[in-house]
Enzyme design. Sequence first.
Site, PDB file in Angstrom:
ATOM      1  N   SER A 101       0.831  -1.198   0.000  1.00  0.00           N
ATOM      2  CA  SER A 101       0.000   0.000   0.000  1.00  0.00           C
ATOM      3  C   SER A 101       0.874   1.259   0.000  1.00  0.00           C
ATOM      4  O   SER A 101       1.810   1.366  -0.797  1.00  0.00           O
ATOM      5  CB  SER A 101      -0.964  -0.036   1.193  1.00  0.00           C
ATOM      6  OG  SER A 101      -2.037   0.857   0.989  1.00  0.00           O
ATOM      7  N   ASP A 156      -4.921  -4.075  -3.414  1.00  0.00           N
ATOM      8  CA  ASP A 156      -4.156  -3.677  -2.237  1.00  0.00           C
ATOM      9  C   ASP A 156      -4.184  -4.807  -1.205  1.00  0.00           C
ATOM     10  O   ASP A 156      -5.244  -5.299  -0.823  1.00  0.00           O
ATOM     11  CB  ASP A 156      -4.791  -2.410  -1.647  1.00  0.00           C
ATOM     12  CG  ASP A 156      -3.905  -1.726  -0.624  1.00  0.00           C
ATOM     13  OD1 ASP A 156      -3.165  -2.433   0.082  1.00  0.00           O
ATOM     14  OD2 ASP A 156      -3.965  -0.492  -0.524  1.00  0.00           O
TER      15      ASP A 156
END
Length: 836
Positions: free
Chosen positions: A380, A664
């Site tokens: 991320s 993600d």
Amino acid sequence: MPDRFMQTNLHRKTGVRRRNRGRPHNATDKAEVPHLCWLTVKIIRMRNVRKADLLSQTDCYVKLWLPTASFQEARTRTVCNCKNPVWNEAFHFTIQSAVKNILELTVCDEDTFTPNDQLLTVCFDVAKIQPGEKVHLNFELNPENQEELEVEFLLENIRDVSENIITNGVLVSRDVSHLEVQVDAIKMTSLFTRRDFTFAVKGSYEGRQDVSLGPCCNRRGSNTALFHYIKHSQANLEIMLPKESFFCGHSSDKRERGISRPLAVPLNSLDLRERVTVARGESYDVHVREEDGYKNLDLRLGFGLCAEEEDFICKRKKVVAAALKEVLQLDEDLQENEVPVVAVTTAAGGVRSMTAMFGSLLALQELGVLDCVSYISGLSATTWTMAKLYEDANWSQKDLKGPVDDIRRHVIKSKLRCFSLGHLKYYEKEICERKQEGHKVSFTDLWGLFIDSMLHNEENTHKLSDQQLALNQGQNPLPVYLSLNVKDDFSTLDFKEWVEFTPYEVGFLKYGAFVRSEDFGSEFFVGRLMKKIPESQICFLEGTWSNIFSQSFMDAVYLSGHSEDFWHRWTRGTESDIEEQPALPKRSHEQTTYLSVPKGCLSNTLRELMTGRPVVSNYHNFLKGLQLHDEYLEHDSFCMWKDTVLDSAPNQLNQMDDYLKLVDTAFFINTSCPPILRPERKVDVILHLNYSGGSQTLPLDLFSEYCSEQGIPFPRTELSEDDREHLKECYVFEDNSEAPILLYFPLVCDTFQKYKAPNVERSPSEMEQGRVDVSSCAAPYGTGLLTYTEENFNKLLNLCNYNILNNKHLILQALRTAVERKQFKSCSLLQSSRLC
């Protein structure tokens, strides 16, 4: 022998979430030689077939699908309005014994005005049948109603035909054929007549090709179509010819062609070593000829580290050894086998995690520990920190205060400029160019460009492979970026596969398949590079790694800590093991026959709503065309990461998908640990920097539970209730020599409130600088916030810097313990060798 050619398998894993150790593979066992077989499947009859509706009996037929042999579905004729239909129809398949062949038999009800109904599917492992055997089986579909499907199997070895395969014990790459289809004009009917041909080979890389003859069609090669397909599959060449009289090359019947079904030519019925005429019209001939395709693979099949990473580790150990000698004040130099591998792992949290990571690395550099680190992994928004740092090939050898000052200027400035007319035109231009290059674009590409504009003053063309310059002398830790590959209509809990990115390679932990970083995004088929597409700028990868728009409703349910059992009633299919009669002898690597009954329309609609993701990143699937090894479920490396509901359903895994769907990682478990725990990396110490919002222990709890279920060596991370209520700055978890030592740093404001530096108390005027709210809902560090005030930026940076510095003694003690472990192991091995 290199691991890319290995066919040995060590352990078997049964079930979806639980790992059971099997006996190790005996090195003296002889590996079975892969061979081609001729499989005959005779669909005989059904008894007491269930009704699809209340008005009549089922108009029943059976579909056969064996994707490892053919991409064409076969089917029986339809028996109308019958409870006990009889077919007695035989179907033939050429199969490779080295791959996992799962035959799907789907019972359908044919409808006139609505789509046909799929009543049920039987999944049968062909490995249950031995060559030379004819087996008559009854599949018990519903014992209470005595519903049965009766099928006969015959498996025969094909002699004098061989196939070269390359395998790592999980994936198999097979021979590829190159088919050339050429259309020759034999007379011109008119100067103004254009004749259009369409050719298709299902399961090939190209799929479909169009060829035209006539005016404006004189380009070189315009009369030729090329196809690449698995050589020994049962491929058909489907031909759509222009209107005129024609005859087939293997038939003397002359017919008048109109708008009709395409002409299908089975390629395995032709001798393609020579040029063969497959169709001829009044003004054209259609010829085909086959050549062997690519021999060598353009991806790496193997679970070991690539040669470049092994070379890096050798160079990095020299840097680490010198750093350890200094920080631990050792009297003697460390030998290469005494140098521990230290890794830094992170958690996500938007600009908060990006800023906090700068503070932590600054402190590690001040302690002299940064040079002791061999790996840094991120997910991320911590990938933004890493990508920013690795633009400088010598970043860790320079004072990090410079990069910190630069990132401070970007974080505190307004982001409205990223939406200026000039920026919007730049985004449009970049995305159009990306699409023209052959990438599949999505909203995450725009998000990546926005991130790039937030963190840079000018256009940034940096690529992942450019970071190799930062590793060529072992001068920096090796960066590892993490993402998840997901599937449509599945929650992340049900299906996700770890994908790691390094400057050298991009690949799957579970499959042991890797491509060069500069080739990621290009088009592959059966392990061969078919179309080179320019490497993506790293900003587009940042948009993928930190895709905040990829969360589904089911992901939110999981992360909130609520039970997902109720929702799984709607989002998971109905599957059950079934028996066949007579019972067949058990083989170690065969799969149980199971029955799948599809959900209704309401359930399917709800499933789509609950598992749908607003945006995912699509990249060409470099696993396309590869098949799973017959014993893949027993391979120890596959078992280590086997945790999806489809792992025992090879026909539904990713080898046939055109695109990877990357999201993600933080929406499953907020940690970048998985690639660091690959056994081949032999990591001894992990410094886990947690920057998540909300619970500071949830990511640790989830990942500890995950490792326990998967059998991955990881220290037990038990915390007392008092610790959970009053978190400290650092926890050390240490079990045994198999698991790495874990130092876990929650994002907390513990003694920082009273101390501005270790053992240096704050004055009354400095107390405000120690009040950093990182936990409440009103905190100025929310994950969605992209701009901080300079004061808040400095507070967060100083907090994370302090939390590392204040625990210097724990970090150095962990490093010392790791060195002692390595020295003890080295000494033990030396003594053993002397005894031998």
